[in-house]
Design an enzyme around this catalytic site. Structure first.
Site, PDB file in Angstrom:
ATOM      1  N   ASP A   1       3.308   2.875  61.450  1.00  0.00           N
ATOM      2  CA  ASP A   1       2.251   2.383  60.571  1.00  0.00           C
ATOM      3  C   ASP A   1       2.807   1.278  59.666  1.00  0.00           C
ATOM      4  O   ASP A   1       3.636   0.479  60.105  1.00  0.00           O
ATOM      5  CB  ASP A   1       1.676   3.549  59.761  1.00  0.00           C
ATOM      6  CG  ASP A   1       0.200   3.383  59.459  1.00  0.00           C
ATOM      7  OD1 ASP A   1      -0.171   2.414  58.777  1.00  0.00           O
ATOM      8  OD2 ASP A   1      -0.592   4.228  59.911  1.00  0.00           O
TER       9      ASP A   1
ATOM     10  N   SER B   1      -8.292   5.853  61.691  1.00  0.00           N
ATOM     11  CA  SER B   1      -6.916   5.889  61.172  1.00  0.00           C
ATOM     12  C   SER B   1      -6.644   7.173  60.412  1.00  0.00           C
ATOM     13  O   SER B   1      -5.514   7.668  60.383  1.00  0.00           O
ATOM     14  CB  SER B   1      -6.672   4.703  60.233  1.00  0.00           C
ATOM     15  OG  SER B   1      -6.470   3.514  60.944  1.00  0.00           O
TER      16      SER B   1
ATOM     17  N   HIS C   1      -1.674   1.921  53.813  1.00  0.00           N
ATOM     18  CA  HIS C   1      -2.237   2.583  54.990  1.00  0.00           C
ATOM     19  C   HIS C   1      -1.290   3.648  55.537  1.00  0.00           C
ATOM     20  O   HIS C   1      -1.691   4.788  55.817  1.00  0.00           O
ATOM     21  CB  HIS C   1      -2.537   1.521  56.046  1.00  0.00           C
ATOM     22  CG  HIS C   1      -3.329   2.008  57.219  1.00  0.00           C
ATOM     23  ND1 HIS C   1      -2.748   2.578  58.320  1.00  0.00           N
ATOM     24  CD2 HIS C   1      -4.665   1.972  57.470  1.00  0.00           C
ATOM     25  CE1 HIS C   1      -3.695   2.894  59.211  1.00  0.00           C
ATOM     26  NE2 HIS C   1      -4.861   2.535  58.709  1.00  0.00           N
TER      27      HIS C   1
END
Length: 708
Positions: free
Chosen positions: A100, A489, A177
Site C-alpha cells: 500500500d 480498499s 491509505h
C-alpha cells in the site's frame, strides 16, 4: 415541569441529570416508571425514552461479522474472548503483509503492548529512510517496513520530487491509505475512538495481535498546488514487493490496489504475476474489486488466484434531523456534529443564476454528480437529495446532509410553497443495528468478469463503507489521528485480517482452501436474517455478481466441512483453457510449461462457484471437494436451479469413510429450457451433512447460436 410531578423543588433538582438545550430541548431525570408515564402524557412532552446501558463497540465491522468478543486492551483479561479469536490468540503468530502507501508508525494502532516475541520464521526487516528510524519506529507489532519507488521514478522522471509533493522517501505514509488498511487488517486495540463523537468504539483489526509488514509501493504524486493524481503505484515496484514478501515470510498479503478497465490478460500484468508466485508459495493474496460500480463488468483483480473483495455497508447509520419551518421533521444522514444550524432554505440546480442569493442559507441540491459551485457560495450547509454510500468525501469542508430523492422532493415542495422557507439541522447521532442492515455499496464494482466470464468475480463481500481507522495526520478528513473512509480498499483488509486468523487455525491450507471456506459459508442474508440488497440506480436483491458468495462470515469459515481446493496445476490448466500460448504461460510460471491436448475446459476449474456464460443446450462440468471436517462424513446435494435451467448432480451423495478418502469428485449437468438468449439467472448447489452447509453460487446465461 419536574416540580409539577414530584413532591418538591428539592426532589426535582435531585432527580435532574442533564438539561439538553443546544441540539434539542429536553432533559434526563431519574424517575420511577409511573412518574415517567405521567410525564409522557404532558402536552409539551414529545417523547419519553428509557435510558439504556451500552457497551463500547469496535468500528462496528467486527460486531456485524460476529467477531467482537474482545477486551479493550491486551493487558485486560482475555477470558471473555471466544470462538475464532480465542482459538487463534487473536492471530498472535500471524504476519499480515500490506502492499500500500506505507505506515504512519506513531499511530496508537501500531503499539506492541502485550505482544510476545516476533515469530522466529520472520526474515524481513525495517528499512530506514526519510523521517523513518527503523530502530525506533518498528516494534513487535510493526515488524517490517520497506519502500519501493524506483519503478515510479523511472516512469515519471523529474515530475516526481519530494520537494514538490508531500511525500517521504521511506515507508512513512503521507497519504494515510496504507495506515488505514493496515489498521483494519491487524491494528492493535485502541479504545474510545470516534470521529468527532460519531461511530465511537474500540478501533482494532480483524487479527488484533497479528504482526504487520508494510510494503510501500504507492506514492503521493499530487503537487502541493493540488494538481496531479493523488496516488500512483508502479507495477514494477509492486512485483518487487511481492517478491520480498514471499521471502520475508508473510502469511497473507492485502492489496487494496487495482488498475484501469478493461484489464490486461493475466500473463501481461506484473502485479498478477507477482501475486501468482505468492499464491504458488501458499500465501493468499486478497485484492480489491475496485470502485467502479454499480455498472456491470467493472470488477478488477479478476485473476482466479486472487481473492477479490466487494464492499458492503455496515448496519450503522448517522441519522440527522432536519426540521422545516412548517414543523415538519425529516431525517437524512451526515457526519455533521454541530452546533445546530437554523437559517433560510433555498433550492439550487444547474439552471440557477450564478448570482442567486444563497449566502448563509441551507441549500437543497438534487444532482450530486454535477460540479455545482454552490459549495463555494458561502452557504451554511447543503442538503443533497441523493443518498450515497460514502458521506465522507464531499462533507469535510462544510456541513452537508444526504437524504433520498423522495425526501428531497418533500423539501422542494415546501420551498416552492413558502414565501420565506427556513430549516434547522441538528447534529448527527450514531445508530447501530436494525433498521439499518448491510447492503452492497453502490460504488463496489460488479461482475460478470470481463476477462474470463466463466470465473466468478467478486469472490466475497465485506464491510467497506465509513470504516473508522487510523490515518496520516496530513489527511484533511482525519480527527485525532483517525478517520472514516470508504471503498473496496477498506473491505479488502477486513478479509485479510480474517484469513490471518484462519491461517493460524489451519496453517496447512492452500490459498484456494481459504477462499472456498469464505465463499461456501458466507451470509446470503444479513446476520439479522434480512435480505441483502445491492445499491444502484435501482435497488435490487444482491446476486453473485454483486457479492460473490455473500457477506463474509468468519466464525463459520473456520469450520467449513468441505473445501474446493486448487494448486498450481489448476491455474496452469486455467491459462491453457484461455488459449494462452506455452511461452506466455511459461513466463508466468517461471519454468517451461506445455499445455495438455486436448485443452482443459475452463468450466472444470475447481472454483467454489459455477458460472456458465454461454449455454446453448446442455453442458457437463466437474468439481471435487476435500473433506476438512470429521473423517466419517456423509454429504447430500441440495440444488436450487436457476430459472429455466435444470441442474443434475452425480452422485447426489458423497461418503467420506476414511482418512485416505478425503477428496471426492462429482459432475454437474446444466440443461437450458430457454429458446431465446437470456441474461444471467442464479441458483446454488449445497452439500450438507446436517451440520455444515457447503453452498456455492450458480450463474447461468443462455446463448443460442444463430445458424446461417
Amino acid at each position: 415541569m419536574l416540580e409539577s410531578f414530584l413532591d418538591s423543588k428539592e426532589d426535582a433538582h435531585k432527580s435532574m441529570i442533564y438539561s439538553y438545550q443546544h441540539g434539542f430541548s429536553g432533559f434526563a431525570a431519574l424517575l420511577t416508571s409511573s412518574q415517567a408515564n405521567k410525564i409522557s402524557d404532558h402536552p409539551e412532552v414529545v417523547h419519553v425514552i428509557p435510558n439504556r446501558i451500552l457497551k463500547l463497540q469496535t468500528t462496528r465491522t467486527w460486531d456485524l461479522l460476529e467477531l467482537s468478543q474482545i477486551p479493550t486492551s491486551f493487558s485486560s483479561s482475555t477470558t471473555s474472548v471466544k470462538g475464532l479469536l480465542h482459538d487463534t490468540n487473536m492471530g498472535s503468530e500471524a504476519i499480515i503483509g500490506v502492499i500500500d502507501t506505507g505506515i504512519w508508525p506513531e499511530s496508537k494502532v501500531f503499539n506492541d503492548q502485550g505482544l510476545g516475541p516476533i515469530p522466529k520464521r520472520w526474515r524481513g526487516k525495517c528499512e530506514p529512510g526519510e523521517k523513518f528510524n527503523a530502530t525506533i519506529h518498528c516494534n513487535k507489532k510493526l515488524i517490517g517496513a520497506k519502500y519501493y519507488v524506483n519503478g515510479l521514478l523511472a516512469e515519471m522522471g523529474e515530475t516526481f520530487k519530494t520537494t514538490t509533493v508531500r511525500e517521504f522517501k521511506s515507508n512513512r505514509d503521507a497519504l494515510g491509505h496504507g495506515t488505514h488498511t493496515a489498521t483494519i487488517a491487524g491494528g492493535s486495540l485502541v479504545p474510545n475512538v470516534s470521529f468527532y463523537g460519531l461511530a465511537r468504539g474500540t478501533v482494532r483489526g480483524g487479527a488484533p495481535r497479528a504482526r504487520i509488514a508494510s510494503y510501500k509501493v504507492c506514492w503521493n504524486t499530487m503537487q502541493k498546488d493540488g494538481t496531479g493524481p493523488g496516488g500512483s503505484c508502479s507495477t514494477a515496484d509492486m512485483l518487487k514487493a511481492f517478491d520480498d514478501a514471499i521471502h520475508d515470510g508473510v502469511d497473507v498479503l492485502s492489496v487494496s490496489i487495482s488498475g484501469d478497465l478493461p484489464e490486461d490478460t493475466e500473463v501481461d500484468k506484473p502485479d498478477f504475476v507477482g501475486a501468482f508466485h505468492a499464491v504458488s508459495k501458499g500465501i493468499p493474496v486478497v485484492a480489491a474489486a475496485s470502485n467502479e460500480g454499480p455498472k456491470a463488468q467493472t470488477v478488477a483483480n479478476a485473476a482466479p488466484w486472487l481473492l477479490t473483495v466487494a464492499a458492503t455497508t455496515l448496519d450503522r447509520s448517522f441519522p440527522t434531523k432536519i426540521t422545516l419551518g412548517n414543523k415538519q421533521t425529516l431525517f437524512g444522514e451526515s457526519l455533521f456534529t454541530g452546533p445546530e444550524i437554523s437559517t433560510g432554505l433555498a433550492y439550487w440546480d444547474s439552471e440557477s443564476n450564478d448570482n442567486a442569493d444563497v449566502k448563509g442559507k441551507i441549500v437543497l441540491v438534487f444532482d450530486t454528480t454535477s460540479t455545482y459551485p454552490v459549495e463555494t457560495k458561502g452557504v451554511a450547509g447543503v442538503i443533497y437529495a441523493q443518498h450515497p454510500d460514502d458521506i465522507v468525501d464531499r462533507c469535510h469542508a462544510f456541513p452537508c446532509i444526504y437524504t433520498d430523492y423522495d425526501l428531497g422532493t418533500d423539501i422542494l415542495q415546501y420551498i416552492r410553497t413558502t414565501r420565506s422557507p427556513t430549516a434547522r439541522i441538528s447534529a448527527a447521532t450514531t445508530l447501530t443495528g436494525l433498521p439499518a442492515t448491510p447492503k452492497v455499496a453502490e460504488f463496489s464494482s460488479r461482475g460478470p468478469n470481463s476477462v474470463s466470464p466463466a470465473i466468478l468475480k467478486p469472490d466475497i463481500a465485506a464491510p467497506g463503507v465509513s470504516i473508522l481507522a487510523a490515518l496520516s495526520p496530513f489527511d484533511p478528513n482525519g480527527h485525532d489521528g483517525f478517520g472514516l473512509a470508504s471503498g473496496t480498499s477498506m473491505s479488502t483488509p477486513v478479509v485479510s485480517g480474517i484469513i490471518a486468523l484462519l491461517k493460524s487455525l489451519h496453517p496447512d491450507w492452500s490459498p484456494a482452501a481459504f477462499r472456498s471456506a469464505l465463499v461456501t459459508t458466507a451470509w446470503r442474508t444479513s446476520p439479522s436474517g434480512e435480505p441483502i440488497f445491492a445499491e444502484g440506480s435501482n435497488k435490487k436483491l444482491a446476486d453473485p455478481f454483486d457479492y460473490g458468495g455473500g457477506l463474509v462470515n468468519p466464525q463459520r469459515a473456520a469450520h467449513p466441512g468441505l473445501v474446493y481446493d486448487m494448486g498450481i496445476e489448476d491455474y496452469i490448466n486455467y491459462m491453457c483453457s484461455k488459449a494462452y500460448n506455452d511461452s506466455s504461460i511459461s513466463r508466468v510460471i517461471g519454468k517451461k510449461t506445455k499445455c495438455p491436448t486436448p485443452k482443459p475446459s475452463i468450466l472444470d476449474m475447481n472454483l467454489p462457484s459455477i458460472t456458465i456464460p454461454n449455454i446453448e443446450k446442455e453442458v457437463t462440468l466437474t468439481r471435487s471437494v476435500t473433506n476438512v471436517g470429521p473423517i466419517k462424513s456423509v454429504y447430500k446435494a441440495v440444488i436450487e436451479s436457476p430459472l429455466g435451467i435444470t441442474l443434475t448432480v452425480n452422485p447426489t451423495t458423497l461418503v467420506f469413510s476414511s482418512e485416505d478418502k478425503k477428496v471426492l469428485s462429482f459432475t454437474v449437468k446444466a440443461k437450458t429450457s430457454h429458446k431465446v438468449n437470456t441474461g444471467y439467472f442464479f441458483g446454488s448447489l449445497t452439500w450438507t451433512d446436517g451440520v455444515h452447509d457447503v453452498k456455492i453460487p450458480v450463474s447461468v446465461q443462455t446463448r443460442i447460436m444463430i445458424k446461417s
